[in-house]
Design a protein around this motif. Sequence first.
Motif, PDB file in Angstrom:
ATOM      1  N   PRO A 215       0.828  -1.215   0.000  1.00 11.78           N
ATOM      2  CA  PRO A 215       0.000   0.000   0.000  1.00 11.78           C
ATOM      3  C   PRO A 215       0.859   1.260   0.000  1.00 11.78           C
ATOM      4  O   PRO A 215       1.885   1.328   0.680  1.00 11.78           O
ATOM      5  N   ILE A 216       0.446   2.249  -0.786  1.00 16.85           N
ATOM      6  CA  ILE A 216       1.185   3.508  -0.882  1.00 16.85           C
ATOM      7  C   ILE A 216       0.808   4.389   0.299  1.00 16.85           C
ATOM      8  O   ILE A 216      -0.367   4.676   0.522  1.00 16.85           O
ATOM      9  N   LYS A 217       1.795   4.808   1.064  1.00 14.26           N
ATOM     10  CA  LYS A 217       1.542   5.638   2.237  1.00 14.26           C
ATOM     11  C   LYS A 217       1.304   7.075   1.815  1.00 14.26           C
ATOM     12  O   LYS A 217       2.045   7.640   1.026  1.00 14.26           O
ATOM     13  N   LYS A 218       0.242   7.658   2.357  1.00 16.15           N
ATOM     14  CA  LYS A 218      -0.071   9.055   2.065  1.00 16.15           C
ATOM     15  C   LYS A 218       0.309   9.950   3.234  1.00 16.15           C
ATOM     16  O   LYS A 218       0.260   9.524   4.389  1.00 16.15           O
ATOM     17  N   GLN A 219       0.691  11.170   2.914  1.00 18.64           N
ATOM     18  CA  GLN A 219       1.067  12.153   3.922  1.00 18.64           C
ATOM     19  C   GLN A 219       0.322  13.464   3.657  1.00 18.64           C
ATOM     20  O   GLN A 219      -0.113  13.724   2.537  1.00 18.64           O
ATOM     21  N   PRO A 220       0.163  14.306   4.710  1.00 12.75           N
ATOM     22  CA  PRO A 220      -0.504  15.603   4.482  1.00 12.75           C
ATOM     23  C   PRO A 220       0.263  16.457   3.483  1.00 12.75           C
ATOM     24  O   PRO A 220       1.495  16.505   3.509  1.00 12.75           O
ATOM     25  N   LEU A 221      -0.469  17.121   2.593  1.00  7.51           N
ATOM     26  CA  LEU A 221       0.159  18.000   1.611  1.00  7.51           C
ATOM     27  C   LEU A 221       0.789  19.208   2.288  1.00  7.51           C
ATOM     28  O   LEU A 221       1.889  19.640   1.931  1.00  7.51           O
ATOM     29  N   VAL A 222       0.098  19.782   3.283  1.00  5.27           N
ATOM     30  CA  VAL A 222       0.597  20.914   4.066  1.00  5.27           C
ATOM     31  C   VAL A 222       0.145  20.718   5.508  1.00  5.27           C
ATOM     32  O   VAL A 222      -0.689  19.860   5.801  1.00  5.27           O
ATOM     33  N   SER A 223       0.679  21.524   6.411  1.00  9.97           N
ATOM     34  CA  SER A 223       0.247  21.467   7.808  1.00  9.97           C
ATOM     35  C   SER A 223      -1.139  22.090   7.957  1.00  9.97           C
ATOM     36  O   SER A 223      -1.574  22.890   7.117  1.00  9.97           O
ATOM     37  N   MET A 224      -1.842  21.719   9.029  1.00  9.67           N
ATOM     38  CA  MET A 224      -3.168  22.292   9.274  1.00  9.67           C
ATOM     39  C   MET A 224      -3.069  23.810   9.466  1.00  9.67           C
ATOM     40  O   MET A 224      -3.937  24.562   9.011  1.00  9.67           O
ATOM     41  N   ASN A 225      -2.011  24.279  10.138  1.00 12.09           N
ATOM     42  CA  ASN A 225      -1.824  25.722  10.322  1.00 12.09           C
ATOM     43  C   ASN A 225      -1.774  26.442   8.980  1.00 12.09           C
ATOM     44  O   ASN A 225      -2.419  27.472   8.770  1.00 12.09           O
ATOM     45  N   THR A 226      -0.979  25.903   8.046  1.00 12.15           N
ATOM     46  CA  THR A 226      -0.842  26.538   6.736  1.00 12.15           C
ATOM     47  C   THR A 226      -2.156  26.508   5.977  1.00 12.15           C
ATOM     48  O   THR A 226      -2.564  27.511   5.379  1.00 12.15           O
ATOM     49  N   LEU A 227      -2.841  25.354   5.991  1.00 14.03           N
ATOM     50  CA  LEU A 227      -4.103  25.232   5.261  1.00 14.03           C
ATOM     51  C   LEU A 227      -5.133  26.225   5.783  1.00 14.03           C
ATOM     52  O   LEU A 227      -5.799  26.919   5.006  1.00 14.03           O
ATOM     53  N   MET A 228      -5.270  26.316   7.102  1.00  8.84           N
ATOM     54  CA  MET A 228      -6.294  27.185   7.673  1.00  8.84           C
ATOM     55  C   MET A 228      -5.974  28.661   7.443  1.00  8.84           C
ATOM     56  O   MET A 228      -6.842  29.456   7.071  1.00  8.84           O
ATOM     57  N   ALA A 229      -4.724  29.041   7.673  1.00  2.07           N
ATOM     58  CA  ALA A 229      -4.347  30.453   7.547  1.00  2.07           C
ATOM     59  C   ALA A 229      -4.300  30.919   6.099  1.00  2.07           C
ATOM     60  O   ALA A 229      -4.359  32.120   5.831  1.00  2.07           O
ATOM     61  N   SER A 230      -4.206  29.977   5.140  1.00  9.86           N
ATOM     62  CA  SER A 230      -4.116  30.368   3.727  1.00  9.86           C
ATOM     63  C   SER A 230      -5.429  30.920   3.197  1.00  9.86           C
ATOM     64  O   SER A 230      -5.452  31.779   2.333  1.00  9.86           O
TER      65      SER A 230
ATOM     66  N   LEU B 281      -7.395  17.613   6.010  1.00 14.67           N
ATOM     67  CA  LEU B 281      -6.149  17.925   5.319  1.00 14.67           C
ATOM     68  C   LEU B 281      -6.089  17.184   3.985  1.00 14.67           C
ATOM     69  O   LEU B 281      -6.444  16.006   3.905  1.00 14.67           O
ATOM     70  N   PRO B 282      -5.633  17.844   2.906  1.00  9.52           N
ATOM     71  CA  PRO B 282      -5.410  17.122   1.652  1.00  9.52           C
ATOM     72  C   PRO B 282      -4.212  16.186   1.806  1.00  9.52           C
ATOM     73  O   PRO B 282      -3.173  16.580   2.341  1.00  9.52           O
ATOM     74  N   MET B 283      -4.372  14.942   1.357  1.00 12.12           N
ATOM     75  CA  MET B 283      -3.318  13.941   1.492  1.00 12.12           C
ATOM     76  C   MET B 283      -2.666  13.703   0.134  1.00 12.12           C
ATOM     77  O   MET B 283      -3.291  13.888  -0.922  1.00 12.12           O
ATOM     78  N   THR B 284      -1.413  13.275   0.161  1.00  9.72           N
ATOM     79  CA  THR B 284      -0.669  13.050  -1.084  1.00  9.72           C
ATOM     80  C   THR B 284       0.281  11.868  -0.950  1.00  9.72           C
ATOM     81  O   THR B 284       0.748  11.560   0.146  1.00  9.72           O
ATOM     82  N   THR B 285       0.556  11.231  -2.077  1.00 10.04           N
ATOM     83  CA  THR B 285       1.573  10.169  -2.129  1.00 10.04           C
ATOM     84  C   THR B 285       2.932  10.734  -2.536  1.00 10.04           C
ATOM     85  O   THR B 285       3.918  10.013  -2.554  1.00 10.04           O
ATOM     86  N   GLY B 286       2.968  12.022  -2.862  1.00 14.48           N
ATOM     87  CA  GLY B 286       4.222  12.636  -3.300  1.00 14.48           C
ATOM     88  C   GLY B 286       4.349  12.723  -4.806  1.00 14.48           C
ATOM     89  O   GLY B 286       5.316  13.278  -5.323  1.00 14.48           O
ATOM     90  N   HIS B 287       3.355  12.186  -5.530  1.00 11.56           N
ATOM     91  CA  HIS B 287       3.345  12.290  -6.997  1.00 11.56           C
ATOM     92  C   HIS B 287       2.289  13.319  -7.383  1.00 11.56           C
ATOM     93  O   HIS B 287       1.108  13.156  -7.070  1.00 11.56           O
ATOM     94  N   PHE B 288       2.706  14.368  -8.102  1.00 12.55           N
ATOM     95  CA  PHE B 288       1.813  15.498  -8.368  1.00 12.55           C
ATOM     96  C   PHE B 288       1.559  15.666  -9.864  1.00 12.55           C
ATOM     97  O   PHE B 288       2.452  15.438 -10.690  1.00 12.55           O
ATOM     98  N   ARG B 289       0.337  16.084 -10.197  1.00  7.71           N
ATOM     99  CA  ARG B 289      -0.034  16.372 -11.575  1.00  7.71           C
ATOM    100  C   ARG B 289       0.427  17.767 -11.982  1.00  7.71           C
ATOM    101  O   ARG B 289       0.689  18.613 -11.133  1.00  7.71           O
TER     102      ARG B 289
END
Length: 331
Positions: free
Chosen positions: A115-130, A236-244
């Motif tokens: 299984p491909i492990k996913k990680q948060p794209l950004v921190s919650m602080n960054t997402l909320m304050a953006s 939080l948006p999650m990512t596998t590290g591969h981006f379009r």
Amino acid sequence: MSKPRIIRYALIAFLLLTSISFAETREIKLHKVIKKDTLWDISRKELKDPFLWPAIWKENRWITNPHWIYPGQTIKIPIYLLQKEKPKEEAAPKPAEVSEEPVQEEVKKEPVPVPIKKQPLVSMNTLMASGYIADSIPGVGTISDSAAGQRIFGNDDVVYVTVDHPAKVGDKFYVIEASEEVEHPITGKDIGYVITICGIAEIVKAKKSETVAKITKCFREININDALVPYYDVKLPMTTGHFRSPGINGMVIATGNNFKASMLDIIYIDKGCKDGIEAGDIFKTLAVDTHAVQNGVIQVISCRDHTATAIIKSSNMPISPGNIFTRMDKN
């Protein structure tokens, strides 16, 4: 060696171990303020996240106004907030067991997909304050006053609030700030307002005469007259590290600091989810004058129907409203 000397050495060793243990649990770095330093810049440099500046302010409660720090002052940086990765210990291979049973024919097994492990794209602080762009300014109340006479608030501060409808103890609200109305840089069409989420307030006292709330979470500075909107869960948006990098072209319509932005700053673009944009998408930005010159790389961190919020991953010159974005070049 004499018994008193042995006891003295043992005591010294104990004190050293105790101090080392304490330092590991709560590391503090001293920073001497230089000209043009701000808590925002210090947080970006030392904690790798500019939105953690309220944590530095909280560690230095003698600073009465976080916007005013002066050269020569020494402040404490809570670098224990940096996440430390602990390497996993590799298990030692077990010695092969000698089997006395007859050798059986090896059965080939189909490989099990990992299984491909996913990680948060950004921190919650960054997402909320953006924040995001909205057609209108939402709000069901405002921060109206404080017992201490403060005008700027952070974590655990207590404020008086005015709400449109009766609130009860335990109700939670987002504290938001709205920009002036945003116009499209080319068409002049009204786009909406940049809404930034500054923090979370929870009602701790509700009476007819007054309603009191506590700031339970601060993503950026909170001010008198900031608006309140009902609390809702944010994932939080999650990512596998591969981006379009899809073939979508558009324009930067606003920046987080209202004019020009550089690396790690926030910008807003005129394409969204219904236009094919997804969180994680990467684009290059171009400043167009006599020539089109690439000036940065951005990554979308959240999107609405026809607008999106992005963070600047790199830049070689400021990115401004009116710059265009397009897909990255193919390698």
